[in-house]
Design a protein around this motif. Sequence first.
Motif, PDB file in Angstrom:
ATOM      1  N   GLY A 166       3.398   6.180  -5.132  1.00  0.00           N
ATOM      2  CA  GLY A 166       3.552   6.210  -6.577  1.00  0.00           C
ATOM      3  C   GLY A 166       2.373   6.781  -7.331  1.00  0.00           C
ATOM      4  O   GLY A 166       2.524   7.327  -8.432  1.00  0.00           O
ATOM      5  N   LEU A 167       1.174   6.653  -6.744  1.00  0.00           N
ATOM      6  CA  LEU A 167      -0.039   7.105  -7.431  1.00  0.00           C
ATOM      7  C   LEU A 167      -0.730   8.270  -6.723  1.00  0.00           C
ATOM      8  O   LEU A 167      -1.762   8.744  -7.178  1.00  0.00           O
ATOM      9  CB  LEU A 167      -1.040   5.941  -7.543  1.00  0.00           C
ATOM     10  CG  LEU A 167      -0.534   4.674  -8.231  1.00  0.00           C
ATOM     11  CD1 LEU A 167      -1.610   3.593  -8.205  1.00  0.00           C
ATOM     12  CD2 LEU A 167      -0.101   4.954  -9.665  1.00  0.00           C
ATOM     13  N   GLY A 168      -0.141   8.730  -5.632  1.00  0.00           N
ATOM     14  CA  GLY A 168      -0.798   9.733  -4.808  1.00  0.00           C
ATOM     15  C   GLY A 168      -1.104  11.034  -5.511  1.00  0.00           C
ATOM     16  O   GLY A 168      -2.120  11.674  -5.237  1.00  0.00           O
ATOM     17  N   ASP A 169      -0.242  11.446  -6.443  1.00  0.00           N
ATOM     18  CA  ASP A 169      -0.461  12.721  -7.120  1.00  0.00           C
ATOM     19  C   ASP A 169      -1.054  12.553  -8.515  1.00  0.00           C
ATOM     20  O   ASP A 169      -1.073  13.489  -9.307  1.00  0.00           O
ATOM     21  CB  ASP A 169       0.849  13.510  -7.206  1.00  0.00           C
ATOM     22  CG  ASP A 169       1.931  12.761  -7.993  1.00  0.00           C
ATOM     23  OD1 ASP A 169       1.715  11.577  -8.332  1.00  0.00           O
ATOM     24  OD2 ASP A 169       2.980  13.377  -8.267  1.00  0.00           O
ATOM     25  N   LYS A 170      -1.559  11.341  -8.813  1.00  0.00           N
ATOM     26  CA  LYS A 170      -2.135  11.077 -10.131  1.00  0.00           C
ATOM     27  C   LYS A 170      -3.657  11.003 -10.043  1.00  0.00           C
ATOM     28  O   LYS A 170      -4.220  10.751  -8.984  1.00  0.00           O
ATOM     29  CB  LYS A 170      -1.580   9.769 -10.703  1.00  0.00           C
ATOM     30  CG  LYS A 170      -0.078   9.804 -10.928  1.00  0.00           C
ATOM     31  CD  LYS A 170       0.418   8.503 -11.549  1.00  0.00           C
ATOM     32  CE  LYS A 170       1.919   8.550 -11.802  1.00  0.00           C
ATOM     33  NZ  LYS A 170       2.414   7.301 -12.427  1.00  0.00           N
ATOM     34  N   ARG A 171      -4.300  11.217 -11.179  1.00  0.00           N
ATOM     35  CA  ARG A 171      -5.757  11.074 -11.249  1.00  0.00           C
ATOM     36  C   ARG A 171      -6.064   9.603 -11.508  1.00  0.00           C
ATOM     37  O   ARG A 171      -5.845   9.101 -12.610  1.00  0.00           O
ATOM     38  CB  ARG A 171      -6.317  11.964 -12.351  1.00  0.00           C
ATOM     39  CG  ARG A 171      -6.108  13.452 -12.081  1.00  0.00           C
ATOM     40  CD  ARG A 171      -6.637  14.314 -13.190  1.00  0.00           C
ATOM     41  NE  ARG A 171      -5.931  14.059 -14.447  1.00  0.00           N
ATOM     42  CZ  ARG A 171      -6.141  14.730 -15.575  1.00  0.00           C
ATOM     43  NH1 ARG A 171      -7.044  15.685 -15.620  1.00  0.00           N
ATOM     44  NH2 ARG A 171      -5.455  14.444 -16.666  1.00  0.00           N
ATOM     45  N   VAL A 172      -6.551   8.925 -10.490  1.00  0.00           N
ATOM     46  CA  VAL A 172      -6.700   7.471 -10.532  1.00  0.00           C
ATOM     47  C   VAL A 172      -8.148   7.080 -10.235  1.00  0.00           C
ATOM     48  O   VAL A 172      -8.773   7.611  -9.312  1.00  0.00           O
ATOM     49  CB  VAL A 172      -5.768   6.781  -9.515  1.00  0.00           C
ATOM     50  CG1 VAL A 172      -5.998   5.271  -9.502  1.00  0.00           C
ATOM     51  CG2 VAL A 172      -4.312   7.099  -9.823  1.00  0.00           C
ATOM     52  N   VAL A 193      -8.587   6.779  -1.524  1.00  0.00           N
ATOM     53  CA  VAL A 193      -9.546   7.599  -2.271  1.00  0.00           C
ATOM     54  C   VAL A 193      -9.737   8.975  -1.648  1.00  0.00           C
ATOM     55  O   VAL A 193     -10.289   9.872  -2.293  1.00  0.00           O
ATOM     56  CB  VAL A 193     -10.906   6.888  -2.448  1.00  0.00           C
ATOM     57  CG1 VAL A 193     -10.725   5.615  -3.263  1.00  0.00           C
ATOM     58  CG2 VAL A 193     -11.559   6.597  -1.118  1.00  0.00           C
ATOM     59  N   GLU A 194      -9.275   9.154  -0.416  1.00  0.00           N
ATOM     60  CA  GLU A 194      -9.325  10.478   0.188  1.00  0.00           C
ATOM     61  C   GLU A 194      -8.203  11.383  -0.305  1.00  0.00           C
ATOM     62  O   GLU A 194      -8.218  12.595  -0.054  1.00  0.00           O
ATOM     63  CB  GLU A 194      -9.294  10.374   1.715  1.00  0.00           C
ATOM     64  CG  GLU A 194     -10.614   9.866   2.298  1.00  0.00           C
ATOM     65  CD  GLU A 194     -10.580   9.724   3.799  1.00  0.00           C
ATOM     66  OE1 GLU A 194      -9.474   9.806   4.390  1.00  0.00           O
ATOM     67  OE2 GLU A 194     -11.651   9.502   4.401  1.00  0.00           O
ATOM     68  N   LEU A 195      -7.234  10.816  -1.022  1.00  0.00           N
ATOM     69  CA  LEU A 195      -6.212  11.633  -1.664  1.00  0.00           C
ATOM     70  C   LEU A 195      -6.857  12.407  -2.807  1.00  0.00           C
ATOM     71  O   LEU A 195      -7.942  12.074  -3.272  1.00  0.00           O
ATOM     72  CB  LEU A 195      -5.075  10.754  -2.186  1.00  0.00           C
ATOM     73  CG  LEU A 195      -4.335   9.903  -1.147  1.00  0.00           C
ATOM     74  CD1 LEU A 195      -3.360   8.956  -1.851  1.00  0.00           C
ATOM     75  CD2 LEU A 195      -3.591  10.782  -0.152  1.00  0.00           C
ATOM     76  N   PHE A 237       0.804  -1.219   0.000  1.00  0.00           N
ATOM     77  CA  PHE A 237       0.000   0.000   0.000  1.00  0.00           C
ATOM     78  C   PHE A 237       0.840   1.273   0.000  1.00  0.00           C
ATOM     79  O   PHE A 237       0.511   2.251  -0.688  1.00  0.00           O
ATOM     80  CB  PHE A 237      -0.959   0.014   1.189  1.00  0.00           C
ATOM     81  CG  PHE A 237      -1.808   1.246   1.239  1.00  0.00           C
ATOM     82  CD1 PHE A 237      -2.757   1.488   0.248  1.00  0.00           C
ATOM     83  CD2 PHE A 237      -1.652   2.183   2.248  1.00  0.00           C
ATOM     84  CE1 PHE A 237      -3.540   2.639   0.263  1.00  0.00           C
ATOM     85  CE2 PHE A 237      -2.435   3.329   2.272  1.00  0.00           C
ATOM     86  CZ  PHE A 237      -3.370   3.559   1.276  1.00  0.00           C
ATOM     87  N   GLU A 238       1.910   1.282   0.750  1.00  0.00           N
ATOM     88  CA  GLU A 238       2.744   2.486   0.793  1.00  0.00           C
ATOM     89  C   GLU A 238       3.307   2.810  -0.588  1.00  0.00           C
ATOM     90  O   GLU A 238       3.407   3.982  -0.958  1.00  0.00           O
ATOM     91  CB  GLU A 238       3.862   2.326   1.817  1.00  0.00           C
ATOM     92  CG  GLU A 238       3.376   2.328   3.252  1.00  0.00           C
ATOM     93  CD  GLU A 238       2.600   3.590   3.601  1.00  0.00           C
ATOM     94  OE1 GLU A 238       3.029   4.695   3.190  1.00  0.00           O
ATOM     95  OE2 GLU A 238       1.560   3.471   4.278  1.00  0.00           O
ATOM     96  N   ARG A 239       3.645   1.785  -1.346  1.00  0.00           N
ATOM     97  CA  ARG A 239       4.139   2.044  -2.701  1.00  0.00           C
ATOM     98  C   ARG A 239       3.030   2.601  -3.588  1.00  0.00           C
ATOM     99  O   ARG A 239       3.254   3.546  -4.338  1.00  0.00           O
ATOM    100  CB  ARG A 239       4.711   0.764  -3.326  1.00  0.00           C
ATOM    101  CG  ARG A 239       5.322   1.059  -4.688  1.00  0.00           C
ATOM    102  CD  ARG A 239       5.820  -0.147  -5.433  1.00  0.00           C
ATOM    103  NE  ARG A 239       6.423   0.300  -6.686  1.00  0.00           N
ATOM    104  CZ  ARG A 239       6.575  -0.457  -7.751  1.00  0.00           C
ATOM    105  NH1 ARG A 239       6.195  -1.733  -7.732  1.00  0.00           N
ATOM    106  NH2 ARG A 239       7.123   0.042  -8.852  1.00  0.00           N
TER     107      ARG A 239
END
Length: 209
Positions: A127-133, A158-160, A121-123
Amino acid sequence: MGYYNPAEQVTNAYPFPFELREDQKRDVDALVDYERVGIFNGLGTGKTAVSTAIALHWGLDDLTDQIVILLPPILIRQWEQWLKNFDLGITIYQGTPTKRKQLSLDNDVILTSIGVWKNDFERFKTGLGDKRVTLIVDEAACVRSPATQNFKSIREFVELSDKRLILMTATPLGSVPTSCYGLIKLKSPTIYPSHRSFRVIVKSGVWDN
Protein backbone atom coordinates in the motif's frame (compact mmCIF):
# COMPACT_ATOMS: atom_id res chain seq x y z
CA MET A 1 21.39 36.55 0.11
CA GLY A 2 19.10 34.29 2.15
CA TYR A 3 20.15 31.76 4.74
CA TYR A 4 19.13 28.17 5.33
CA ASN A 5 17.41 27.68 8.66
CA PRO A 6 15.23 24.54 8.60
CA ALA A 7 14.11 24.76 12.24
CA GLU A 8 12.87 28.30 11.73
CA GLN A 9 11.18 27.41 8.46
CA VAL A 10 9.24 24.47 9.86
CA THR A 11 8.17 26.22 13.06
CA ASN A 12 6.94 29.16 10.98
CA ALA A 13 4.96 26.82 8.75
CA TYR A 14 3.42 24.67 11.52
CA PRO A 15 1.90 25.66 14.88
CA PHE A 16 4.34 24.06 17.31
CA PRO A 17 2.85 24.42 20.81
CA PHE A 18 6.13 25.76 22.18
CA GLU A 19 9.35 27.25 20.86
CA LEU A 20 12.06 24.70 20.23
CA ARG A 21 15.08 25.02 22.49
CA GLU A 22 18.37 26.05 20.92
CA ASP A 23 19.76 22.50 21.15
CA GLN A 24 16.63 21.14 19.44
CA LYS A 25 16.96 23.71 16.67
CA ARG A 26 20.58 22.71 16.18
CA ASP A 27 19.58 19.06 15.93
CA VAL A 28 16.93 19.83 13.30
CA ASP A 29 19.32 21.99 11.28
CA ALA A 30 22.09 19.38 11.47
CA LEU A 31 19.98 16.32 10.60
CA VAL A 32 17.38 17.48 8.10
CA ASP A 33 19.63 17.02 5.06
CA TYR A 34 20.07 13.28 5.68
CA GLU A 35 17.68 10.62 4.38
CA ARG A 36 18.23 8.44 7.45
CA VAL A 37 18.52 9.98 10.89
CA GLY A 38 19.31 8.69 14.37
CA ILE A 39 18.20 10.70 17.41
CA PHE A 40 19.77 9.03 20.43
CA ASN A 41 19.56 11.80 23.02
CA GLY A 42 18.70 11.09 26.63
CA LEU A 43 15.28 10.99 28.26
CA GLY A 44 13.43 14.30 28.34
CA THR A 45 15.52 15.98 25.64
CA GLY A 46 12.63 16.46 23.21
CA LYS A 47 13.25 13.75 20.62
CA THR A 48 9.56 13.76 19.65
CA ALA A 49 9.61 17.46 18.77
CA VAL A 50 12.87 17.13 16.84
CA SER A 51 11.71 14.12 14.84
CA THR A 52 8.40 15.82 14.06
CA ALA A 53 10.15 18.98 12.90
CA ILE A 54 12.46 17.00 10.63
CA ALA A 55 9.64 14.96 9.10
CA LEU A 56 7.45 18.03 8.55
CA HIS A 57 10.35 19.90 6.97
CA TRP A 58 10.85 17.02 4.55
CA GLY A 59 7.22 17.56 3.63
CA LEU A 60 7.83 21.26 3.05
CA ASP A 61 10.69 20.31 0.74
CA ASP A 62 8.37 17.91 -1.14
CA LEU A 63 10.46 14.93 -0.06
CA THR A 64 7.75 13.06 1.82
CA ASP A 65 3.97 12.82 1.62
CA GLN A 66 3.19 10.61 4.58
CA ILE A 67 4.55 9.69 8.00
CA VAL A 68 4.34 6.23 9.56
CA ILE A 69 5.30 5.99 13.24
CA LEU A 70 6.14 2.66 14.90
CA LEU A 71 6.01 2.80 18.66
CA PRO A 72 5.04 0.89 21.80
CA PRO A 73 1.23 0.69 22.12
CA ILE A 74 1.35 2.64 25.39
CA LEU A 75 2.69 5.67 23.52
CA ILE A 76 0.14 5.75 20.70
CA ARG A 77 -2.33 8.09 22.40
CA GLN A 78 0.50 10.35 23.56
CA TRP A 79 1.73 10.72 19.98
CA GLU A 80 -1.82 11.24 18.76
CA GLN A 81 -2.36 14.15 21.15
CA TRP A 82 0.98 15.67 20.13
CA LEU A 83 0.25 15.42 16.42
CA LYS A 84 -3.15 17.08 16.78
CA ASN A 85 -1.22 20.34 17.19
CA PHE A 86 -0.38 20.23 13.49
CA ASP A 87 -3.79 19.70 11.88
CA LEU A 88 -2.76 16.38 10.35
CA GLY A 89 -5.00 13.48 9.46
CA ILE A 90 -4.15 10.60 11.79
CA THR A 91 -4.94 6.90 11.51
CA ILE A 92 -4.54 4.76 14.63
CA TYR A 93 -3.74 1.46 12.99
CA GLN A 94 -4.61 -1.16 15.58
CA GLY A 95 -7.36 -3.59 16.54
CA THR A 96 -8.29 -7.02 15.23
CA PRO A 97 -7.07 -8.18 11.81
CA THR A 98 -10.59 -7.67 10.45
CA LYS A 99 -10.76 -4.12 11.80
CA ARG A 100 -7.30 -3.28 10.48
CA LYS A 101 -8.25 -4.36 6.96
CA GLN A 102 -10.93 -1.68 7.01
CA LEU A 103 -8.50 1.10 7.94
CA SER A 104 -7.15 3.36 5.20
CA LEU A 105 -3.44 3.80 4.63
CA ASP A 106 -3.95 7.17 2.94
CA ASN A 107 -3.86 9.51 5.95
CA ASP A 108 -1.10 12.04 6.68
CA VAL A 109 0.12 10.00 9.65
CA ILE A 110 -0.26 6.35 10.60
CA LEU A 111 0.45 5.32 14.19
CA THR A 112 0.97 1.63 14.88
CA SER A 113 2.98 -0.77 16.99
CA ILE A 114 5.98 -2.73 15.76
CA GLY A 115 4.04 -5.94 16.36
CA VAL A 116 1.12 -4.90 14.14
CA TRP A 117 3.59 -3.55 11.57
CA LYS A 118 5.21 -6.99 11.32
CA ASN A 119 1.90 -8.82 11.16
CA ASP A 120 0.57 -6.56 8.38
CA PHE A 121 3.89 -5.87 6.70
CA GLU A 122 2.82 -7.08 3.27
CA ARG A 123 -0.08 -4.65 3.33
CA PHE A 124 2.15 -1.75 4.36
CA LYS A 125 4.73 -2.66 1.72
CA THR A 126 2.13 -2.96 -1.03
CA GLY A 127 0.00 0.00 0.00
CA LEU A 128 2.86 2.40 0.68
CA GLY A 129 5.56 1.00 -1.58
CA ASP A 130 5.21 3.62 -4.30
CA LYS A 131 4.66 6.57 -1.94
CA ARG A 132 7.13 9.01 -0.41
CA VAL A 133 7.04 7.90 3.22
CA THR A 134 8.97 8.88 6.33
CA LEU A 135 9.17 6.00 8.81
CA ILE A 136 9.75 7.04 12.42
CA VAL A 137 10.69 4.30 14.88
CA ASP A 138 10.19 5.40 18.48
CA GLU A 139 11.94 3.27 21.12
CA ALA A 140 14.18 2.00 18.33
CA ALA A 141 16.18 -0.23 20.65
CA CYS A 142 13.83 -2.90 19.30
CA VAL A 143 15.90 -2.99 16.07
CA ARG A 144 19.35 -3.32 17.65
CA SER A 145 19.72 -6.90 16.41
CA PRO A 146 19.80 -7.49 12.64
CA ALA A 147 18.61 -11.05 13.24
CA THR A 148 15.14 -9.91 14.34
CA GLN A 149 12.07 -9.48 12.18
CA ASN A 150 11.79 -5.95 13.58
CA PHE A 151 15.06 -5.05 11.88
CA LYS A 152 14.42 -7.01 8.70
CA SER A 153 10.98 -5.53 8.02
CA ILE A 154 12.17 -1.96 8.56
CA ARG A 155 15.24 -2.47 6.40
CA GLU A 156 13.16 -3.97 3.60
CA PHE A 157 10.70 -1.09 3.72
CA VAL A 158 13.23 1.75 3.74
CA GLU A 159 15.13 0.17 0.87
CA LEU A 160 12.10 0.83 -1.33
CA SER A 161 12.22 4.04 -3.35
CA ASP A 162 11.44 7.43 -1.78
CA LYS A 163 11.60 6.25 1.84
CA ARG A 164 13.15 8.16 4.75
CA LEU A 165 13.91 6.93 8.25
CA ILE A 166 14.14 8.45 11.72
CA LEU A 167 15.29 6.21 14.58
CA MET A 168 14.66 7.42 18.13
CA THR A 169 15.82 5.94 21.40
CA ALA A 170 17.40 7.08 24.65
CA THR A 171 18.99 3.64 25.14
CA PRO A 172 20.79 2.69 21.91
CA LEU A 173 23.40 0.54 23.64
CA GLY A 174 23.05 -2.63 25.61
CA SER A 175 25.72 -3.99 27.86
CA VAL A 176 28.29 -4.04 25.02
CA PRO A 177 28.90 -1.70 22.06
CA THR A 178 28.26 -4.47 19.52
CA SER A 179 24.58 -4.47 20.50
CA CYS A 180 23.98 -1.26 18.55
CA TYR A 181 24.93 -2.76 15.19
CA GLY A 182 21.32 -2.91 13.94
CA LEU A 183 20.77 0.79 14.58
CA ILE A 184 23.99 1.70 12.80
CA LYS A 185 23.20 -0.56 9.86
CA LEU A 186 19.75 0.95 9.37
CA LYS A 187 21.01 4.51 9.62
CA SER A 188 24.18 4.04 7.54
CA PRO A 189 23.80 0.82 5.52
CA THR A 190 27.22 0.91 3.84
CA ILE A 191 29.40 1.87 6.79
CA TYR A 192 30.31 -1.72 7.76
CA PRO A 193 30.28 -4.60 5.25
CA SER A 194 29.21 -7.15 7.87
CA HIS A 195 28.36 -7.70 11.51
CA ARG A 196 31.65 -9.58 11.85
CA SER A 197 33.71 -6.61 10.62
CA PHE A 198 31.86 -4.35 13.03
CA ARG A 199 32.60 -6.68 15.95
CA VAL A 200 36.29 -6.85 14.98
CA ILE A 201 36.55 -3.05 14.99
CA VAL A 202 34.80 -2.75 18.35
CA LYS A 203 36.87 -5.49 19.97
CA SER A 204 40.09 -3.99 18.61
CA GLY A 205 39.57 -1.07 20.96
CA VAL A 206 39.21 1.58 18.27
CA TRP A 207 36.18 2.98 20.05
CA ASP A 208 38.20 3.43 23.22
CA ASN A 209 40.70 5.77 21.59
